[in-house]
Design a protein around this motif. Structure first.
Motif, PDB file in Angstrom:
ATOM      1  N   ARG A 181       8.992  -0.885  -8.270  1.00  0.00           N
ATOM      2  CA  ARG A 181       8.655  -0.381  -6.936  1.00  0.00           C
ATOM      3  C   ARG A 181       9.783   0.525  -6.445  1.00  0.00           C
ATOM      4  O   ARG A 181      10.953   0.127  -6.446  1.00  0.00           O
ATOM      5  N   ALA A 182       9.433   1.720  -5.991  1.00  0.00           N
ATOM      6  CA  ALA A 182      10.432   2.671  -5.497  1.00  0.00           C
ATOM      7  C   ALA A 182      10.326   2.802  -3.985  1.00  0.00           C
ATOM      8  O   ALA A 182       9.240   3.049  -3.442  1.00  0.00           O
ATOM      9  N   LEU A 183      11.441   2.633  -3.310  1.00  0.00           N
ATOM     10  CA  LEU A 183      11.529   2.780  -1.863  1.00  0.00           C
ATOM     11  C   LEU A 183      12.506   3.896  -1.553  1.00  0.00           C
ATOM     12  O   LEU A 183      13.610   3.932  -2.108  1.00  0.00           O
ATOM     13  N   THR A 216       0.846  -1.176   0.000  1.00  0.00           N
ATOM     14  CA  THR A 216       0.000   0.000   0.000  1.00  0.00           C
ATOM     15  C   THR A 216       0.887   1.233   0.000  1.00  0.00           C
ATOM     16  O   THR A 216       1.893   1.264   0.727  1.00  0.00           O
ATOM     17  N   PRO A 217       0.570   2.257  -0.780  1.00  0.00           N
ATOM     18  CA  PRO A 217       1.400   3.467  -0.797  1.00  0.00           C
ATOM     19  C   PRO A 217       1.630   4.018   0.605  1.00  0.00           C
ATOM     20  O   PRO A 217       0.697   4.151   1.398  1.00  0.00           O
ATOM     21  N   GLY A 218       2.890   4.305   0.914  1.00  0.00           N
ATOM     22  CA  GLY A 218       3.239   4.821   2.227  1.00  0.00           C
ATOM     23  C   GLY A 218       3.594   3.760   3.244  1.00  0.00           C
ATOM     24  O   GLY A 218       3.944   4.086   4.386  1.00  0.00           O
ATOM     25  N   SER A 248       2.588  11.787   5.745  1.00  0.00           N
ATOM     26  CA  SER A 248       1.854  10.866   6.617  1.00  0.00           C
ATOM     27  C   SER A 248       2.630   9.609   7.011  1.00  0.00           C
ATOM     28  O   SER A 248       2.169   8.847   7.867  1.00  0.00           O
ATOM     29  N   SER A 249       3.799   9.389   6.416  1.00  0.00           N
ATOM     30  CA  SER A 249       4.555   8.157   6.684  1.00  0.00           C
ATOM     31  C   SER A 249       6.042   8.476   6.851  1.00  0.00           C
ATOM     32  O   SER A 249       6.620   9.152   5.993  1.00  0.00           O
ATOM     33  N   PRO A 250       6.644   8.048   7.974  1.00  0.00           N
ATOM     34  CA  PRO A 250       6.087   7.200   9.030  1.00  0.00           C
ATOM     35  C   PRO A 250       5.138   7.969   9.943  1.00  0.00           C
ATOM     36  O   PRO A 250       5.245   9.184  10.074  1.00  0.00           O
ATOM     37  N   GLY A 309      13.902   5.132   8.764  1.00  0.00           N
ATOM     38  CA  GLY A 309      13.398   3.928   8.127  1.00  0.00           C
ATOM     39  C   GLY A 309      13.356   4.003   6.613  1.00  0.00           C
ATOM     40  O   GLY A 309      14.061   4.779   5.966  1.00  0.00           O
ATOM     41  N   ILE A 310      12.486   3.162   6.041  1.00  0.00           N
ATOM     42  CA  ILE A 310      12.379   3.020   4.592  1.00  0.00           C
ATOM     43  C   ILE A 310      10.900   2.943   4.221  1.00  0.00           C
ATOM     44  O   ILE A 310      10.121   2.277   4.903  1.00  0.00           O
ATOM     45  N   ARG A 311      10.503   3.636   3.141  1.00  0.00           N
ATOM     46  CA  ARG A 311       9.082   3.803   2.812  1.00  0.00           C
ATOM     47  C   ARG A 311       8.811   3.445   1.349  1.00  0.00           C
ATOM     48  O   ARG A 311       9.612   3.750   0.459  1.00  0.00           O
ATOM     49  N   TYR A 312       7.643   2.845   1.120  1.00  0.00           N
ATOM     50  CA  TYR A 312       7.233   2.510  -0.239  1.00  0.00           C
ATOM     51  C   TYR A 312       6.515   3.702  -0.871  1.00  0.00           C
ATOM     52  O   TYR A 312       5.493   4.166  -0.370  1.00  0.00           O
ATOM     53  N   ASP A 313       7.050   4.204  -1.984  1.00  0.00           N
ATOM     54  CA  ASP A 313       6.523   5.398  -2.650  1.00  0.00           C
ATOM     55  C   ASP A 313       5.925   5.092  -4.020  1.00  0.00           C
ATOM     56  O   ASP A 313       5.950   5.933  -4.921  1.00  0.00           O
TER      57      ASP A 313
END
Length: 295
Positions: free
Chosen positions: A214-216, A129-131, A274-276, A231-235
């Motif tokens: 997929r870009a992180l 899911t995005p974010g 909104s993330s994290p 951390g690391i986030r899915y964008d």
């Protein structure tokens, strides 16, 4: 294999060089036979307490059971299932840790949950899911987001790139890498076809296939203000649209690949804002407290 495929004066025929390079690329794609990355060793039952513990012959973790002290075996304690950080539902679920005199707190994948590990070798968004956010790349590996505990490119020369991590990963490329949010400039080696890395070949393949990547974004990314504070986030998904050789100040040339974010996705500024979450940031600060039994 490198000696064979790169030789110029050994009289090795071209077909043998080609075969050596093919073997090297296949082994690199298979992570050189290491299997799943980052796992601690076996799970055994502590003979004194009856609790499950992770046994590692080469781990610097302190042995905690008389029955396992023989032969230099070290025992890494399992985190409690209900632990708020390392337990089920915690941000570090799937990971164990121990303290090393030289490296401090060290993290490994937990073999007790190997059956839960998700394979990241797929094209597109899949279960994400995005974010979505994880504290470390090792945890993202466990959740099937990116298939490497280290390294920015996960893919194959035949299928293209599955996922990419944008971070302050390699000062070698900092001059020409750039993050403009909707457009990424990502650099790799500039070697010939016979010696180029699998990562570069995967990026090149993605130009041909036009499959999404997929870009992180990871903590420590330089410039742009798009990285998470920790951390690391899915964008979401980007597409590799081209590459060019770019010179650096020291006279080298590197391939710079251009990736453009797919249209119709969640606003990237909303994801960044909104993330994290506040809870995730607070939990992140508690990671180094470890859990009971870690020396």
């Amino acid at each position: 294999m490198n000696l064979v495929r790169n030789s110029t004066n050994l009289g090795i025929p071209p077909d043998i060089k080609e075969a050596a390079n093919a073997v090297r690329l296949r082994r690199e794609e298979d992570n050189w036979g290491q299997g799943d990355e980052g796992y601690a060793s076996d799970v055994r039952t502590d003979v004194d307490t009856g609790q499950s513990r992770i046994v590692s012959p080469r781990s610097p973790g302190r042995a905690s059971s008389r029955g396992n002290r023989a032969a230099g075996v070290s025992v890494i304690p399992q985190p409690p299932v209900n632990h708020p950080i390392y337990g089920k539902g915690g941000i570090m679920h799937g990971v164990v840790c121990y303290r090393s005199p030289r490296k401090g707190l060290t993290y490994k994948l937990n073999p007790a949950y190997k059956h839960e590990k998700v394979n990241a070798a797929f094209i597109g968004e899949g279960h994400l899911t995005p974010g979505d956010w994880w504290p470390f790349q090792l945890v993202a590996l466990f959740h099937g987001v990116h298939g490497r505990s280290q390294g920015g490119i996960f893919g194959s020369a035949s299928m293209g790139v599955y996922s990419i991590v944008i971070s302050g990963r390699n000062n070698k490329y900092h001059e020409i890498e750039k993050d403009d949010g909707e457009v990424l400039y990502y650099s790799t080696d500039n070697m010939g076809v016979a010696t180029t890395s699998v990562g570069t070949q995967a990026l090149n393949k993605s130009i041909d296939t036009r499959q999404p990547v997929r870009a992180l974004r990871g903590q420590g990314q330089t410039g742009g203000g798009w990285a998470p504070e920790c951390g690391i986030r899915y964008d979401e998904l980007y597409r590799v649209i081209g590459k060019k050789l770019v010179p650096t100040r020291n006279g080298e040339e590197w391939f710079r690949h251009t990736l453009r974010r797919e249209a119709g996705q969640r606003d990237l500024r909303e994801i960044v804002g909104s993330s994290p979450t506040l809870q995730q940031r607070n939990d992140y600060l508690r990671i180094r407290d470890a859990y009971p039994g870690v020396a």
